[in-house]
Scaffold this active site. Structure first.
Site, PDB file in Angstrom:
ATOM      1  N   HIS A 332      44.176  28.308  -1.499  1.00 50.21           N
ATOM      2  CA  HIS A 332      43.509  29.586  -1.790  1.00 50.21           C
ATOM      3  C   HIS A 332      43.835  30.055  -3.208  1.00 50.21           C
ATOM      4  O   HIS A 332      42.935  30.420  -3.983  1.00 50.21           O
ATOM      5  CB  HIS A 332      43.970  30.613  -0.754  1.00 50.21           C
ATOM      6  CG  HIS A 332      43.429  31.989  -0.946  1.00 50.21           C
ATOM      7  ND1 HIS A 332      42.481  32.544  -0.119  1.00 50.21           N
ATOM      8  CD2 HIS A 332      43.718  32.952  -1.873  1.00 50.21           C
ATOM      9  CE1 HIS A 332      42.199  33.775  -0.526  1.00 50.21           C
ATOM     10  NE2 HIS A 332      42.948  34.052  -1.584  1.00 50.21           N
ATOM     11  N   GLU A 333      45.118  30.019  -3.581  1.00 50.02           N
ATOM     12  CA  GLU A 333      45.502  30.491  -4.921  1.00 50.02           C
ATOM     13  C   GLU A 333      44.962  29.560  -6.004  1.00 50.02           C
ATOM     14  O   GLU A 333      44.545  30.007  -7.076  1.00 50.02           O
ATOM     15  CB  GLU A 333      47.021  30.623  -5.022  1.00 50.02           C
ATOM     16  CG  GLU A 333      47.658  31.566  -3.995  1.00 50.02           C
ATOM     17  CD  GLU A 333      47.012  32.938  -3.917  1.00 50.02           C
ATOM     18  OE1 GLU A 333      46.371  33.361  -4.888  1.00 50.02           O
ATOM     19  OE2 GLU A 333      47.148  33.598  -2.863  1.00 50.02           O
ATOM     20  N   HIS A 336      41.515  30.557  -6.761  1.00 53.25           N
ATOM     21  CA  HIS A 336      41.401  31.649  -7.736  1.00 53.25           C
ATOM     22  C   HIS A 336      41.496  31.096  -9.155  1.00 53.25           C
ATOM     23  O   HIS A 336      40.734  31.505 -10.040  1.00 53.25           O
ATOM     24  CB  HIS A 336      42.495  32.680  -7.506  1.00 53.25           C
ATOM     25  CG  HIS A 336      42.270  33.572  -6.329  1.00 53.25           C
ATOM     26  ND1 HIS A 336      41.066  34.197  -6.093  1.00 53.25           N
ATOM     27  CD2 HIS A 336      43.100  33.951  -5.316  1.00 53.25           C
ATOM     28  CE1 HIS A 336      41.157  34.927  -4.989  1.00 53.25           C
ATOM     29  NE2 HIS A 336      42.377  34.794  -4.495  1.00 53.25           N
ATOM     30  N   HIS A 342      37.491  36.427  -3.693  1.00 55.06           N
ATOM     31  CA  HIS A 342      37.649  36.513  -2.244  1.00 55.06           C
ATOM     32  C   HIS A 342      36.282  36.549  -1.568  1.00 55.06           C
ATOM     33  O   HIS A 342      35.324  37.121  -2.095  1.00 55.06           O
ATOM     34  CB  HIS A 342      38.437  37.759  -1.861  1.00 55.06           C
ATOM     35  CG  HIS A 342      39.901  37.628  -2.105  1.00 55.06           C
ATOM     36  ND1 HIS A 342      40.708  38.682  -2.464  1.00 55.06           N
ATOM     37  CD2 HIS A 342      40.723  36.544  -2.045  1.00 55.06           C
ATOM     38  CE1 HIS A 342      41.952  38.260  -2.613  1.00 55.06           C
ATOM     39  NE2 HIS A 342      41.984  36.971  -2.368  1.00 55.06           N
TER      40      HIS A 342
END
Length: 611
Positions: A332-333, A336, A342
């Protein structure tokens, strides 16, 4: 008495379906005992001639789940490590010890369930079968039963693990309103970049709390990290990104900087450590911490920062017993860093949870990116074209034999455009993976019509006034490494000083927080930072508030005037002309590191220091 004892032993050795049990994943309330039977993949004659390895490249197991036969096909993840993979730890006297352990014959596998087109398997076979598989739309775990001398394994649904904490964990990254301002015709010229195979060389650091949390056992931590990366490689294949672990480091003596509950501070200090201390070349670094981050935050990262010298980093809390859940947070990070925002309520995935959901959802592991994430990723690739992702690792450092026609340019190949039927590259001979006669290149920012672009041709424009454009050298298809103005170069009409390609200013931070009409508040507002109360201070260390000295007031709470009624982050704690923002969950609303605070002076760790 003897009869009772015998019955008790049988119950322990052969657990029954439906009971509760304590396993590595935690307390499991419903599980099934299975006995995986290995099925030969190759004929015996070939098995005998095959090179002896501890772990086979392909394996097949059969067992029953809910009375139904399951055939598990496994293939070793040969792309898990780079060829120049290293591990680093520290001796009691502080010496840095870096080794290059043999990792080719590892025990980490991907796979699928026979006759189930939507199935997935991610596990290790280091000591029995341990990991995750998805079958008929359900998420299952499998792991050996340690107290059994037989081949018994426990299989259980993810939903049957008793949750350690029912409170949802959230990501600390805030939403942005970033949009591309590049003309469509310029973006269309970059479509080739989007379609190219990409390599992400990942470096992971485990902090000192992690070292203590796992009993100072380096082997336990490294196996946990390998499980995480094995998961990450699966989900990023969908984006045509090959993730390879290039290095793993354990801060086994002490942390390299103070790690506390503030993800913002940790992220900043980790990015500085990576850019100034870490010698191992990498595309992205992730800090795995055992520290409990602010509020319910499980991680954070810089948005749209992949390949950036300073900001291509993320931080993830080791918040779960499951390495796959922590691996999902790390994926997930990294998302980014790759430009993904998101997911919102309008975003969805075909198979359960989405990787870029703003909070951890306990029903299943996320295994795919939503259409929203794919859109964000494509936009970021087309506008920023992060070059480190297409730089072929040294010696094509992926550990696997070269296969011509798989779109991956490997050792001994000059190009790889797929099979002869699929190839659409006029410079590459698909059958041999060699350049065609007269061709000098097949792809790259400095390659045009099979030839190197002339020296001086711009291949990467300056992103801002602190960045510098890059130009082709006339002898390579690759664009040179990203460069920028030296730190301290005046920028934004003398409102700030460049720092590693960026120009942090008070004015820009006010606009980010309060909208385009916001401005920096009068100087007297910043005097509040000398109060040293809950909101006004220069630094907070281990919940101890340190007020600003009069010379440091512009390195504490950020004060603005005008703009929107409420801030984009945190809560409004004061009104015009001295508007400020505050949040208990994150250290929001503070002046950014290296912001100008005086003539030839910048903020650093809550102090106004000379350049």
């Amino acid at each position: 008495m003897i009869q009772v004892l015998l019955v008790t032993i049988c119950l322990v050795v052969f657990p029954y379906q439906g009971s509760s049990i304590i396993l590595e994943s935690g307390k499991v309330n419903d599980y099934e005992v299975v006995y995986p039977q290995k099925i030969p993949v190759l004929p015996k004659s070939k098995i005998q001639r095959r090179e002896q390895k501890m772990y086979e490249d392909t394996m097949k197991y059969e067992f029953k789940v809910n009375g139904e036969p399951v055939v598990l096909h496994l293939e070793r993840n040969k792309e898990l490590f780079s060829k120049d993979y290293t591990e680093t730890h520290y001796s009691p006297d502080g010496r840095e010890i870096t080794t290059s352990p043999p990792v080719e014959d590892h025990c980490y596998y991907h796979g699928y369930i026979q006759s189930d087109i939507d199935s997935t398997a991610i596990l290790n076979a280091c000591n029995g079968l341990k990991g995750y598989f998805r079958h008929h739309g359900e998420a299952y775990h499998i792991e050996p039963l340690k107290f059994s001398d037989s081949e018994a394994h426990a299989v259980y649904k993810y939903e049957n693990i008793e949750k350690e904490d029912e409170t949802p964990k959230i990501c600390g990254v805030k939403h942005s309103t970033w949009e591309s301002d590049e003309p469509i015709e310029k973006i269309s010229q970059k479509k080739d970049f989007l379609e190219e195979k990409k390599y992400l060389e990942l470096y992971i650091v485990a902090d000192y709390v992690m070292f203590r949390k796992y009993g100072r056992n380096v082997t336990t931590i490294r196996m946990r990290v390998f499980d995480m990366v094995n998961y990450i490689t699966v989900v990023y294949k969908a984006l045509n990104i090959h993730v390879a672990l290039i290095g793993f480091e354990i801060w086994s003596l002490k942390d390299k900087f103070v790690i506390n509950a503030s993800t913002k501070n940790n992220l900043l200090h980790f990015s500085i450590w990576r850019s100034t201390v870490l010698r191992k070349r990498n595309d992205n670094a992730q800090l795995l911490t055992g520290v409990d981050l602010n509020g319910y935050t499980l991680g954070s990262a810089y948005l749209k920062a992949m390949c950036d010298v300073l900001q291509s980093v993320g931080i993830v809390q080791d918040y779960s017993k499951s390495p796959y859940l922590v691996g999902a947070a790390m994926a997930h990070e990294i998302g980014h860093n790759l430009g993904m925002e998101h997911d919102t309520k309008t975003c969805s995935c075909m198979r359960g949870n989405c990787i870029m959901s703003p909070e951890e959802e306990g029903s299943d592991f996320p295994m795919e990116f939503s259409s929203c994430s794919l859109y964000d990723f494509q936009n970021y690739m087309l506008t920023d074209t992060p070059q480190c992702l297409i730089n072929k690792p040294s010696n094509t450092s992926i550990i696997k034999n070269a296969v011509c026609g798989n779109y991956v340019e490997e050792e001994g190949e000059e190009c790889d455009c797929g099979s002869p039927e699929q190839c659409e590259n006029n410079c590459c001979e698909a059958a041999t993976c060699k350049l065609k006669p007269g061709a000098k290149c097949a792809k790259g920012a400095c390659c045009k019509k099979c030839q190197f672009k002339k020296a001086g041709a711009e291949c990467r424009a300056a992103r801002n006034e602190c960045d510098l454009p890059e130009f082709c050298i006339g002898q390579s298809a690759e664009c040179p490494m990203d460069r920028f103005h030296k730190n301290g170069h005046s920028c934004q009409n003398d409102q700030g000083y460049c720092f590693r390609g960026y120009c942090p200013t008070l004015a820009k931070q006010c606009i980010t927080l309060w909208g385009s009409d916001a401005k920096v508040a009068p100087d007297e507002c910043f005097q509040n930072n000398t109060n040293g109360n809950e909101y006004d201070y220069c630094k907070k260390t281990n919940n101890v508030i340190i007020p600003c000295k009069p010379t440091d007031v512009k390195c504490g709470r950020l004060y603005c005037t005008g703009g929107t009624e409420n801030p984009s982050e945190g809560e409004k704690i004061s009104s015009d002309p001295c508007k400020a923002s505050y949040s208990e969950i994150e250290d929001i609303g503070m002046v950014d590191h290296r912001t100008k605070c005086g003539e030839k002076m910048v903020c650093s760790d809550g102090k106004c220091i000379p350049l």
